[in-house]
Each structure stands twice: as C-alpha cells, then as structure tokens.
Design an enzyme around this catalytic site. Structure first.
Site, PDB file in Angstrom:
ATOM      1  CD  GLN A  91      -1.527   1.290   0.436  1.00 56.67           C
ATOM      2  OE1 GLN A  91      -0.529   0.883  -0.139  1.00 56.67           O
ATOM      3  NE2 GLN A  91      -1.619   1.232   1.753  1.00 56.67           N
TER       4      GLN A  91
ATOM      5  CG  PHE B 257       1.292  -5.489  -0.010  1.00 62.17           C
ATOM      6  CD1 PHE B 257       0.532  -6.255   0.850  1.00 62.17           C
ATOM      7  CD2 PHE B 257       1.350  -5.858  -1.342  1.00 62.17           C
ATOM      8  CE1 PHE B 257      -0.156  -7.376   0.399  1.00 62.17           C
ATOM      9  CE2 PHE B 257       0.664  -6.971  -1.805  1.00 62.17           C
ATOM     10  CZ  PHE B 257      -0.091  -7.722  -0.935  1.00 62.17           C
TER      11      PHE B 257
ATOM     12  CD  GLU C   2       0.768   5.432   4.070  1.00 62.38           C
ATOM     13  OE1 GLU C   2       0.677   6.285   4.970  1.00 62.38           O
ATOM     14  OE2 GLU C   2       1.142   4.261   4.287  1.00 62.38           O
TER      15      GLU C   2
ATOM     16  NE  ARG D 247       2.891   1.220  13.146  1.00 60.03           N
ATOM     17  CZ  ARG D 247       1.821   1.793  13.651  1.00 60.03           C
ATOM     18  NH1 ARG D 247       1.788   3.106  13.844  1.00 60.03           N
ATOM     19  NH2 ARG D 247       0.750   1.071  13.965  1.00 60.03           N
TER      20      ARG D 247
ATOM     21  NE  ARG E 279      -0.043  -7.486   5.780  1.00 58.27           N
ATOM     22  CZ  ARG E 279      -0.607  -8.583   5.283  1.00 58.27           C
ATOM     23  NH1 ARG E 279      -0.135  -9.117   4.169  1.00 58.27           N
ATOM     24  NH2 ARG E 279      -1.632  -9.133   5.892  1.00 58.27           N
TER      25      ARG E 279
ATOM     26  CB  ALA F 157      -1.723   2.756  10.485  1.00 55.40           C
TER      27      ALA F 157
ATOM     28  CD  GLU G 267       0.506  -1.708   9.424  1.00 53.56           C
ATOM     29  OE1 GLU G 267       1.190  -1.034   8.649  1.00 53.56           O
ATOM     30  OE2 GLU G 267       0.051  -1.268  10.500  1.00 53.56           O
TER      31      GLU G 267
END
Length: 802
Positions: A236, A267, A271, A349, A381, A550, A752
């Site tokens: 990703q 998902f 990343e 987050r 996710r 994100a 998400e």
C-alpha cells in the site's frame, strides 16, 4: 426503478463491453455526459472473475530467478548467540544464507521509530521473528531449509511478556504514553465524576484481527543497471518501500523503483509491514546480482506479521437521569507487540474517535501502547478508530441498562449538537453534523420501534433462543493524522488518438480506486470510461507518495488527477477557441464531443489537431488537503478535514445453550457524500460491515500462554466470516448528503467508516444476552463474542441473579 442502460456501449465499461445496471438518476446523468455518480463497473472486474488479473506472483519470472524464505525464531524471547550458516548452506538447493551482518545499510524497517530490525540481531523478540534469509534455486527448497533451521540456531531462551496488561503494570511502553484531556476548568473532570447523579466504572477486553488478505506478502526484486533495482511489491506504500530498501542497501532512493499494479487485498497489513519482505528481497537481489522472489505462505504470514491492535480498557463515567454523560475518564491499553511500527498513530486515532457521535463535556483519555513479545501490530482498516469508538458504545449501552432506558434514547441524549455542544475533545468544531437526521431516517426505514417491541415479545415466549436488537451511529474523521501525509500527485497523458493514461500515487487493492480516478478524469475531459486507463503505481512516475490508507485514496488521488486533467482541458479549450472561434470559457466537453463557436468536433479529432499544433497534451497534478493541522504534544487541532457519518440496526438471535449467534437482519444507512460510484461504495460499506462483524464475533487470536506460539495461524483455527454469515436480510442505502467541504465532486471517503457499523451486531448480542436476566441485566461480554464468550456472559448474569 432500475433499468438496463447502454446507449453508448463503450461509455459504459472500461476495456470490455460491460452493460451497467443504473437507476433512473444515474441513467439521466450518463446521457447528459456525467461520468461520476455513475455505477461504472470496476475496471478490473472482468479480469477478476476470469482469473486473469495479474498479481506479483503472476509476472513471468526472469531467467535465473532465485527464491527466498525466512528462518523464524523458535522462541518468543531470547538471545541469538550464533547461526550455523554452513549447515544451512549444505541444505539442498540453498545458494546463500544472509544474516543481519550481511545488510550493507541500516538493519531497520521501522516506519516511524527505528526499532524494527529486518533480521534479528542479538535479541529475539517474538516467536517467528526472521533471523536469517535463505535463498535457494526454488521456493520449496528455500521453505524447506527455513523450516529445518531451528537446530542451526544457538539461542538462550528467556521468559516472554505476552499480556498487554502485564506490560502496562510494568510501565513498558513502545512509545510515550498519551493523554487527551478537555476540562472546562482545572479539576472539573474529577468534580463531575464525584458529583454525577449516577456513576459506572469497569473494564472491557477487545481482541485483535488478522488482515487475511487473499494475496499474501510478496516481493519480486530484479537487479537493474548501474546499481539499481526494479521491485514489484504487493504494498500500500510504494514510496516507503523504495526508501527503506534504499536505506537497507546504503543507496539513494533514485536507485530503487517500486511498482504495484494491484494487490489481492491489503486492509492496512501492507502499509508498513510489506517493508521487511521488500527489504529482504532487495538485499538478496542486490548482493547476488540475480532476481529474487520472496512469497510467504499463509502460516508464515500469520506468524511473522502484525495485525489490528488488541485493546484493554478501564473507564469511569458519570451521567444524569437522562443518561447524558457529565464526565468520563478512560484508559486505553493497546498491545503494540515487539516494536512501535505505526502504534503511536493508531493510538492517537483511537483517542480521537472515542467520542464517536457524542459530546463529552469533561473528559480525559489515557493511551498506553504496551510492549509484548508478539508480532508487531500495525495498521488495519480503521487504524485505531474502531478501537476507540467501540468503548463509548459499550458505555452508552451500560448507561441505558443502568437507567432502564432505551439505548437509542440515551444515545440521542448524548449526540453532538449543531450550534452548541459541537466541539470535540481535541478541539475541532464539528461543522457538518448530520447524526440526528441520519439516525431519524434509519429509524423510520428499519421500523426500529416496532422491531424492538417484536424482539421483546419473542423473548418473553422463548427460553432457549433469545433475540437482541441495537442501533449504533458512526462519526468518523477523514484525513491522515500526520498532516504532511495529506498530499498526492498525478500525471495525465492524452495520446494523439484521444486515449488517456493516468498515473497516480494510490494503489489498487480491490477497493475500486482506479475505477473512481478514471471516472474523475473521464468526467473532466468529457469522454467515455473506455478512453481512460490507469497505470500501475510506480515510484518513477509519482514521487513521495503517501500510503493508500486512512480512507484518503480517492480524496487525494482523485483531486490530483482532476487537477492534471483540467489543466489539459483548459489548454484544449484555448486551442479550440483559437481554431474554431468563440471564447475558451464557453467550450463544452461532453460525450466525446467538443463544442465551440457553433462547431462540434470529436474529442479525438481535437486532440489530433492540438498535437499537430504542438499543444502540450500531458500534465502533472497535485493536491494537498486544506485546513488540517495538529499538535502531537497537546493532541489538539484539526486532524480531520471532514467527518463521514452512518448508522446501522442489527437484529440477532443467540442460542443460550451453545452460545451460537445468528445475524438475522441488518439495515444500514451510510454517508458517502455525493458518491463517485454508488455501486462500489455500497460494496465497500457492506464489505466493511461484514469484516468488522467478523472481528467482533468470530475472529479470535490465541497465543500459547507460556511459549508465545500463535495457535490460530490458519483458516482451520482462525475464522473469518463467509457468505453463510451474511444476514438473509441486508438493506444498505446511501444517505443523501453532499460533502460540506469541496472534496472531489463533494464525495466522502468510504473505506474505513463502515467498520464502525458492525458495533450494532455486538450491541445486539449484548441485548440478547441481557434478555436472559431481569430488568437492568448488564452482561460482561468481551469481544470477539465467540460462543465461549457468549456463554461466559450468560453465566455472569446468572451469577448475579438473587
């Protein structure tokens, strides 16, 4: 009414002649020349269903390709004293054995904190940690050598720490603890907790979740001229892979080209965590001068990579007779695993989503990322948002049961306001709040009051089977919470025949990003979908890309691609006006025709004319999200450009003898703004709902209590939801709410936020379990709500019965 609409067959598909199923409004928009807001087929759909979509492992292997596998640590904690390299080299087909000492640059693949070794060096941190890279003439030979590597390792075993609460008690944190606090005056929270008419405290336990992408981690690295590498990677974040491979080799970034055409799912698991495997393949290819492929099988993927962070919670809440919260203090303990990875941002987050759709007047939220001897947990996710928001929904449910009130009434009492009670704990004012209106619409759509009464009637007449129902809202912030990541670039090329190639920095993982970007470019140029093609993500085309994460893929890359396309359109408009008369501002592009000064020419003809007149027919585009700012020390600012909203009603039935759960019906109303592609967005909403339901009900991760083995490391023991777990009645609608912010065509992100919709399933299970007790029964239910957890919760109610 739906209808088959294909007046221009080429305009309705991409590479293939695919008819669309459009409703009346979409059909009218397509006739008028619009290419967004249309349920265009996924640009690779025909390839997917035919099994012809190429992934990294489908790329024909170059001559001389070698295959790599990773030798895993057999212990969760210990010291690696030595590796018998000669014994490993003597195994059949083995060409090379590389250890940490063979890495020419930095032995690190940590995305933020440099604490994550590519290959173990001295300390062993978790069972399955790669200690050596074995390169062989075939994949099976490499894997066999890796599997037999245990006796070749001289290890001093130590006692691992496997529990987040144990690490928390020791104060062993991967990143500095965080505190998000908002008080009307010093000491106001303590006063509110002490003076509240009602007060509840408790703990809650939430498990992690394996990404379970269908395509596992894979990298294919090919040496290029002049100390270069071409790397095909399922990732990703191509730019991060480029930088980390270069660092590991002691090279500069321009020596490494990373390409990703598509992933078989990500998902969040690709990343940052594709880095270790990309670095290993790159190091081996550069050292041996031969192409090297590293592809994990499912078991190795499970034991070597991290997943969604499990969380533990402590909370203390005060509230009034209406259930309105007057003060809340919570501690969130995340199991970060052995290294920091993205855990700091995940926790941030989580803290910023604990409020979900509710105003919290006095609040303090503590965040602690625990260091344990397990795989390093990472993005998934929702990126911490679901872990934060779930706690407040559990609290709302407990408040309602304590007061004997309808849980929806308590939720409504706590909703953010529009003109007041509209500032988040992190000091962002909510300017687009539609929670109340959206929930009202869903209540009517799903007949919530009538079904609550029907569930109660069913439970009164049934002893073994019990039903439950719940409605939960969603408010989810959209943007990276690291402001500089909110940027994207694109290149758009218009060829002399009128066809268009788009390069952008996002990666396609099945979510339809390339489809949406192609729609945006087609709309900007007034041409059919079939004329636009998106290329692979490629660091030699678009530099310094952000991860496709994100939920920002279409927001960022769609705007950048549109910027480039509009620049080309303006050049063509200037040329058309000069050649055919009229004003450039009056030139119209629609349905593959350009109209100017009473003249109509095809887009392809105008492009050919412009090319012959030496008009530049390519352009770059750029977009940076405005308004976003953040103070990482105070945890105050505007971390989100806007919010996406939604709500879901779920109805379940449990068997009180076996603990089995069935989802009978789900009604979803979700806010995608002015959707770029309604069909794709509904697919994302339903997919996110089912994926989240799996996390909260069946997907249980279990480690051996003493030696740190992950016991649930294959489909036989780790249970993701299947088609049989989807409810027989699943009703999904998009809420009509164009984005208040000028996003791409006023759309909203949809990757998400739907993960929060399945909270309604877990709360419905709590409701069904509570029905086994008397009025006010409040079950102790952990997540995932497996049959064992359901039976334990029923037992907790029975134990409190007089």
């Amino acid at each position: 009414m739906n209808q088959d609409f294909s007046p221009d067959r080429a305009a309705c598909g991409f590479a293939r002649d695919i008819p669309l199923r459009l409703d009346d409004s979409e059909a009218a928009a397509l006739r008028a020349g619009a290419r967004v807001g249309i349920s265009a087929a996924h640009e690779s759909a025909h390839l997917h269903v035919a099994g012809a979509a190429p992934y990294v492992d489908d790329v024909p292997e170059a001559a001389g390709t070698l295959h790599a596998a990773l030798a895993p640590s057999p212990v969760a904690s210990g010291v690696l004293r030595a590796i018998d390299r000669a014994a490993l080299l003597a195994m059949p087909g083995v060409v090379a054995v590389l250890t940490a000492a063979d890495i020419p640059g930095a032995n690190d693949c940590g995305p933020v904190v440099h604490d994550d070794p590519i290959l173990a060096e001295g300390t062993l941190r978790y069972r399955g940690q790669p200690v050596a890279l074995i390169v062989a003439t075939g994949r099976d030979r490499a894997r066999q050598a890796a599997a037999r590597s245990g006796p070749c390792l001289d290890i001093e075993e130590m006692t691992p720490v496997l529990s987040a609460r144990e690490a928390y008690a020791r104060g062993d944190a991967l990143v500095p603890p965080a505190l998000l606090v908002r008080e009307s005056a010093p000491g106001a929270l303590a006063a509110a907790l002490a003076a509240g008419p009602h007060r509840l405290g408790g703990q809650f336990s939430l498990g992690g979740q394996e990404q379970f992408y269908l395509e596992g981690q894979i990298t294919y690295a090919l040496p290029a001229e002049n100390e270069g590498l071409r790397v095909l990677c399922s990732t990703q974040h191509p730019s991060e892979m480029q930088h980390l491979i270069a660092h590991a080799l002691g090279w500069r970034s321009h020596q490494v080209l990373v390409e990703c055409r598509r992933m078989g799912g990500g998902f969040g698991g690709k990343e940052s965590q594709s880095a270790l495997f990309a670095c290993c393949a790159g190091i081996a290819a550069a050292r041996l001068g031969r192409p090297v492929k590293l592809r994990l099988d499912r078991d190795d993927d499970f034991i070597m990579t991290g997943r969604r962070h499990p969380f533990e919670y402590d909370y203390d809440v005060a509230f009034d007779d209406e259930g309105r919260i007057t003060g809340i203090e919570a501690t969130l303990i995340a199991n970060g695993g052995h290294s920091a990875d993205l855990s700091g941002a995940v926790m941030t987050r989580a803290l910023c989503h604990l409020d979900n759709a509710y105003y919290l007047p006095e609040v303090a939220i503590h965040g602690f990322v625990a260091r344990t001897n397990t795989q390093s947990n990472t993005a998934f996710r929702g990126f911490g948002g679901p872990q934060g928001a779930l706690l407040i929904e559990i609290v709302m449910d407990r408040i309602a049961r304590h007061l004997g009130r309808d849980p929806l009434a308590v939720r409504r009492a706590n909703f953010y306001g529009v003109a007041d009670r509209n500032v988040t704990p992190y000091r962002q004012t909510i300017e687009d709040n539609v929670s109340a209106a959206l929930v009202d619409e869903l209540v009517a759509q799903a007949d919530y009051p009538g079904r609550v009464a029907a569930v109660a009637a069913f439970n009164r007449s049934n002893v073994v089977l019990k039903k439950g129902i719940a409605l939960t809202p969603v408010k989810f912030g959209i943007s990276f919470n690291v402001p500089h990541l909110n940027q994207a670039g694109a290149l758009v090329h218009v060829y002399a025949d009128g066809s268009v190639l788009v390069n952008h920095g996002g990666t396609e993982m099945g979510q339809g990003l390339n489809t949406k970007v192609a729609q945006v470019v087609a709309d900007a140029l007034g041409i059919g979908f079939a004329a636009v093609r998106c290329s692979a993500a490629d660091t030699s085309k678009i530099a310094n890309t952000s991860a496709t994460a994100a939920s920002t893929g279409a927001d960022l890359n769609g705007m950048a691609a549109r910027d480039a396309a509009i620049t080309i359109r303006n050049r063509l408009a200037d040329f058309a006006a000069a050649r055919h008369g009229g004003e450039a501002g009056e030139v119209k592009f629609a349905n593959d025709v350009v109209r100017v000064g009473g003249t109509a020419v095809s887009f392809a003809t105008l492009v050919r004319q412009a090319y012959e007149a030496r008009v530049q027919l390519w352009s770059d585009g750029f977009y940076a999200t405005p308004k976003v700012h953040w103070n990482p020390k105070s945890l105050h600012g505007r971390p989100f450009y806007y919010f996406a909203y939604g709500a879901a009603v779920s109805e379940v039935m449990i068997d009180t003898l076996t603990g089995e759960v069935s989802l009978l019906r789900a009604d979803i109303l979700h806010d995608a703004g002015r959707s770029l592609n309604p069909a794709i967005d509904i697919g994302q909403i339903e997919g996110g709902f089912i994926q989240s339901m799996g996390w909260l009900t069946t997907e249980e991760l279990v480690w051996h209590a003493t030696d740190g083995r992950l016991l649930t490391h294959a489909p036989s023991t780790y249970k993701i939801p299947t088609a049989n777990d989807c409810p027989a009645a699943l009703h999904t609608r998009l809420f009509d709410n164009p984005n208040a912010e000028p996003t791409i065509h006023r759309s909203k992100a949809v990757g998400e936020p739907p993960m929060l919709l399945a909270f309604s399933v877990l709360l419905a299970i709590r409701d069904a379990i509570a029905a086994t007790g008397g009025v006010g029964a409040d079950p102790d239910l952990r997540a995932p709500a497996t049959p064992e957890a359901v039976l334990d919760a029923i037992a907790s109610i029975e134990a409190r019965q007089p």
